[in-house]
Write a protein that holds these residues in place. Structure first.
Motif, PDB file in Angstrom:
ATOM      1  N   UNK A 287       0.849  -1.187   0.000  1.00 53.56           N
ATOM      2  CA  UNK A 287       0.000   0.000   0.000  1.00 53.56           C
ATOM      3  C   UNK A 287       0.881   1.232   0.000  1.00 53.56           C
ATOM      4  N   UNK A 288       0.624   2.109  -0.971  1.00 54.18           N
ATOM      5  CA  UNK A 288       1.350   3.374  -0.995  1.00 54.18           C
ATOM      6  C   UNK A 288       0.522   4.365  -0.194  1.00 54.18           C
ATOM      7  N   UNK A 289       1.026   4.747   0.966  1.00 57.18           N
ATOM      8  CA  UNK A 289       0.268   5.620   1.853  1.00 57.18           C
ATOM      9  C   UNK A 289       1.030   6.913   2.112  1.00 57.18           C
ATOM     10  N   UNK A 290       0.379   7.842   2.785  1.00 56.79           N
ATOM     11  CA  UNK A 290       0.969   9.173   2.953  1.00 56.79           C
ATOM     12  C   UNK A 290       0.555   9.742   4.296  1.00 56.79           C
ATOM     13  N   UNK A 291       1.199  10.823   4.702  1.00 56.58           N
ATOM     14  CA  UNK A 291       0.735  11.606   5.837  1.00 56.58           C
ATOM     15  C   UNK A 291       1.063  13.058   5.582  1.00 56.58           C
ATOM     16  N   UNK A 292       0.198  13.947   6.082  1.00 62.06           N
ATOM     17  CA  UNK A 292       0.477  15.379   5.955  1.00 62.06           C
ATOM     18  C   UNK A 292       1.038  15.936   7.246  1.00 62.06           C
ATOM     19  N   UNK A 293       1.326  15.045   8.213  1.00 64.92           N
ATOM     20  CA  UNK A 293       1.697  15.528   9.537  1.00 64.92           C
ATOM     21  C   UNK A 293       3.207  15.555   9.744  1.00 64.92           C
ATOM     22  N   UNK A 294       3.969  15.408   8.679  1.00 65.05           N
ATOM     23  CA  UNK A 294       5.417  15.412   8.805  1.00 65.05           C
ATOM     24  C   UNK A 294       5.944  16.709   9.379  1.00 65.05           C
ATOM     25  N   UNK A 295       7.178  16.673   9.853  1.00 65.86           N
ATOM     26  CA  UNK A 295       7.803  17.867  10.428  1.00 65.86           C
ATOM     27  C   UNK A 295       7.983  18.923   9.348  1.00 65.86           C
ATOM     28  N   UNK A 296       8.290  18.490   8.140  1.00 65.49           N
ATOM     29  CA  UNK A 296       8.335  19.420   7.016  1.00 65.49           C
ATOM     30  C   UNK A 296       7.786  18.721   5.780  1.00 65.49           C
ATOM     31  N   UNK A 297       6.512  18.890   5.561  1.00 63.64           N
ATOM     32  CA  UNK A 297       5.905  18.380   4.340  1.00 63.64           C
ATOM     33  C   UNK A 297       5.418  16.948   4.427  1.00 63.64           C
TER      34      UNK A 297
ATOM     35  N   UNK B 274       4.065  11.199  12.654  1.00 66.66           N
ATOM     36  CA  UNK B 274       3.629  11.258  11.265  1.00 66.66           C
ATOM     37  C   UNK B 274       3.730   9.876  10.631  1.00 66.66           C
ATOM     38  N   UNK B 275       4.830   9.186  10.929  1.00 68.68           N
ATOM     39  CA  UNK B 275       5.055   7.850  10.397  1.00 68.68           C
ATOM     40  C   UNK B 275       3.914   6.935  10.834  1.00 68.68           C
ATOM     41  N   UNK B 276       3.573   6.981  12.127  1.00 68.34           N
ATOM     42  CA  UNK B 276       2.491   6.154  12.647  1.00 68.34           C
ATOM     43  C   UNK B 276       1.170   6.518  11.983  1.00 68.34           C
ATOM     44  N   UNK B 277       0.966   7.818  11.760  1.00 70.79           N
ATOM     45  CA  UNK B 277      -0.262   8.280  11.108  1.00 70.79           C
ATOM     46  C   UNK B 277      -0.398   7.627   9.733  1.00 70.79           C
ATOM     47  N   UNK B 278       0.688   7.613   8.977  1.00 72.61           N
ATOM     48  CA  UNK B 278       0.650   7.026   7.634  1.00 72.61           C
ATOM     49  C   UNK B 278       0.374   5.526   7.715  1.00 72.61           C
ATOM     50  N   UNK B 279       1.024   4.852   8.693  1.00 69.57           N
ATOM     51  CA  UNK B 279       0.827   3.408   8.830  1.00 69.57           C
ATOM     52  C   UNK B 279      -0.623   3.106   9.196  1.00 69.57           C
ATOM     53  N   UNK B 280      -1.153   3.897  10.154  1.00 68.94           N
ATOM     54  CA  UNK B 280      -2.543   3.694  10.560  1.00 68.94           C
ATOM     55  C   UNK B 280      -3.504   3.877   9.399  1.00 68.94           C
ATOM     56  N   UNK B 281      -3.241   4.903   8.589  1.00 71.14           N
ATOM     57  CA  UNK B 281      -4.123   5.169   7.458  1.00 71.14           C
ATOM     58  C   UNK B 281      -4.164   3.954   6.531  1.00 71.14           C
ATOM     59  N   UNK B 282      -3.001   3.390   6.268  1.00 65.08           N
ATOM     60  CA  UNK B 282      -2.946   2.227   5.381  1.00 65.08           C
ATOM     61  C   UNK B 282      -3.700   1.053   5.988  1.00 65.08           C
ATOM     62  N   UNK B 283      -3.480   0.801   7.293  1.00 68.28           N
ATOM     63  CA  UNK B 283      -4.121  -0.346   7.941  1.00 68.28           C
ATOM     64  C   UNK B 283      -5.632  -0.189   7.957  1.00 68.28           C
ATOM     65  N   UNK B 284      -6.107   1.044   8.270  1.00 66.70           N
ATOM     66  CA  UNK B 284      -7.547   1.284   8.282  1.00 66.70           C
ATOM     67  C   UNK B 284      -8.157   1.054   6.912  1.00 66.70           C
ATOM     68  N   UNK B 285      -7.485   1.585   5.882  1.00 67.24           N
ATOM     69  CA  UNK B 285      -8.002   1.423   4.527  1.00 67.24           C
ATOM     70  C   UNK B 285      -8.046  -0.056   4.162  1.00 67.24           C
ATOM     71  N   UNK B 286      -7.037  -0.782   4.618  1.00 63.56           N
ATOM     72  CA  UNK B 286      -6.976  -2.212   4.309  1.00 63.56           C
ATOM     73  C   UNK B 286      -8.162  -2.945   4.929  1.00 63.56           C
TER      74      UNK B 286
ATOM     75  N   UNK C 190      10.744  14.769   3.643  1.00 68.41           N
ATOM     76  CA  UNK C 190      11.591  15.961   3.700  1.00 68.41           C
ATOM     77  C   UNK C 190      11.959  16.259   5.142  1.00 68.41           C
ATOM     78  N   UNK C 191      12.040  15.229   5.971  1.00 67.25           N
ATOM     79  CA  UNK C 191      12.329  15.449   7.387  1.00 67.25           C
ATOM     80  C   UNK C 191      13.776  15.895   7.579  1.00 67.25           C
TER      81      UNK C 191
ATOM     82  N   UNK D 113      17.638  17.111  -3.430  1.00 67.92           N
ATOM     83  CA  UNK D 113      16.604  17.723  -4.262  1.00 67.92           C
ATOM     84  C   UNK D 113      16.033  19.012  -3.692  1.00 67.92           C
ATOM     85  N   UNK D 114      15.826  18.983  -2.376  1.00 68.38           N
ATOM     86  CA  UNK D 114      15.233  20.123  -1.700  1.00 68.38           C
ATOM     87  C   UNK D 114      16.094  21.375  -1.837  1.00 68.38           C
ATOM     88  N   UNK D 115      17.400  21.202  -1.925  1.00 67.63           N
ATOM     89  CA  UNK D 115      18.298  22.347  -1.860  1.00 67.63           C
ATOM     90  C   UNK D 115      18.749  22.851  -3.225  1.00 67.63           C
ATOM     91  N   UNK D 116      18.518  22.049  -4.269  1.00 67.78           N
ATOM     92  CA  UNK D 116      18.994  22.448  -5.598  1.00 67.78           C
ATOM     93  C   UNK D 116      18.425  23.806  -6.028  1.00 67.78           C
TER      94      UNK D 116
END
Lengths: 192, 195
Positions: free
Chosen positions: A90-100, A174-186, A123-124, B98-101
């Motif tokens: 599962x390709x999952x995502x989170x928007x709660x990262x420290x940067x992006x 954020x990592x846990x958030x992404x994992x949870x999202x994938x598991x819930x969707x599954x 982008x952490x 990539x971020x810094x380029x």
């Protein structure tokens, strides 16, 4: 040769020629690198799928299906060995990262437990949050083989069972958030 | 002009980071490890060399009043080209850098050399200037990255020799300033001795 005079016509003409040349060159390079860039991204994804799943002999990329979650889409890659399902990437995502945003590839076995996780994009902070990558620390190994039904995928600070990365609680969350999202969707119909 | 002197001034007498203090934003941002620093340095060197070459070739066709916008367009184009090429052929390095380029565009070093050197000097001098300044910049990033990686992660070039986390401060922004300050001090000492 003398310098060109800064007359209005000269300036407009020079800038026009320069921007035209620059945009032509960029357009050319873009066309030229489009295919290799797409191939590199695809290769990284395929490699991640291979890493997070047990052995399979179908082409998960051709059986891809999508589920909408939280205003975005999760992509499912079912893996089969002789047409028997052995796992789903599962390709999952989170928007709660420290940067992006952070994108993960998670391999889930048919019984619902997590086989392995690979980070696709993040982008952490280098040296802190980037320890979520398997090459940098053992953080992601604790997820191997756990079942979301018996294991609370939240960092210990939030009452869960996950050991956060030192000094990177936000990235770990954020990592846990992404994992949870994938598991819930599954669980909500991602299993096919 | 003596080309060798013109080349090696970028390393000591006019080192972009330690003496001229140009391009500090990418310098402080990327030098969390040696490999990031060197990758950034080489990408900057390429942009610097290409923009110096183009600027010195067309310097007589550009009216004075629009020279800065012209330089910026040239530099920005080369940066985008580097970004696309790196993404296509070095995806591993692109993941790290990539971020810094895109930040190379705003690197004062590149515009500074175009304005202060390439637009006033011959083709050959501009090429050696671009290479010297670029490699000098790379060297500075190598040292800064080295110090920060050794102290902050306990490793060098990704090879870990001290177990554990190291001094996290050096990976974060304040550590960059502290390490840079000490390196500048050492550099001043060396420059004073040689001149």
């Amino acid at each position: 040769m003398a310098k060109k005079e800064s007359s209005f016509v000269n300036m407009v003409f020079t800038l026009f020629v320069i921007t035209l040349t620059a945009s032509t060159a960029l357009g050319f390079v873009y066309e030229f690198t489009k295919a290799p860039i797409a191939a590199a991204k695809q290769a990284a994804k395929m490699k991640a799928i291979n890493e997070v799943l047990p052995e399979f002999n179908n082409l998960p990329n051709e059986e891809i299906y999508k589920i909408a979650m939280d205003n975005d889409t999760l992509y499912f890659y079912p893996a089969r060995e002789n047409s028997r399902l052995v796992g789903t990437a599962i390709e999952t995502f989170t928007n709660k990262g420290f940067s992006g945003n952070i994108k993960l590839m998670i391999g889930i076995l048919p019984d619902g437990s997590i086989n392995d996780i690979v980070v696709l994009e993040h982008k952490e902070t280098p040296g802190l949050g980037d320890k979520m990558s398997k090459s940098k620390s053992d953080f992601s190994l604790q997820f191997q083989g756990i079942n979301p039904e018996s294991f609370n995928i939240n960092v210990k600070k939030d009452g869960g069972d996950v050991d956060a990365i030192t000094a990177s609680t936000i990235s770990s969350r954020a990592y846990c958030d992404a994992v949870n999202r994938a598991c819930n969707a599954y669980l909500k119909g991602g299993k096919k | 002009m003596n080309q060798w002197k013109n080349f090696n001034k970028g390393f000591f007498r006019e080192n972009a980071v330690f003496v001229l203090f140009l391009g500090l934003c990418p310098t402080l941002g990327v030098t969390t490890s040696v490999i990031n620093g060197v990758g950034m340095g080489l990408a900057t060197t390429f942009v610097l060399l290409m923009s110096n070459i183009v600027v010195t070739l067309i310097k007589n066709f550009i009216p004075d009043k629009v020279r800065i916008p012209s330089f910026i367009i040239i530099i920005a184009s080369f940066v985008t080209i580097v970004e696309l090429l790196m993404q296509a052929y070095l995806p591993g390095l692109f993941d790290e850098l990539g971020l810094f380029i895109p930040l190379i565009v705003v690197n004062c070093l590149v515009l500074g050399r175009a304005e202060a050197f390439a637009s006033k000097n011959s083709f050959l001098s501009s090429v050696t200037d671009g290479l010297g300044m670029g490699f000098g910049f790379t060297m500075a990033l190598f040292f800064l990255g080295g110090v920060r990686e050794i102290l902050g992660s306990g490793s060098f070039l990704g090879f870990k020799f001290i177990p554990g986390d190291g001094i996290l401060l050096f990976i974060l922004a304040p550590g960059a300033f502290i390490a840079l300050g000490y390196l500048i001090m050492i550099m001043n000492k060396i420059n004073k001795k040689t001149t």
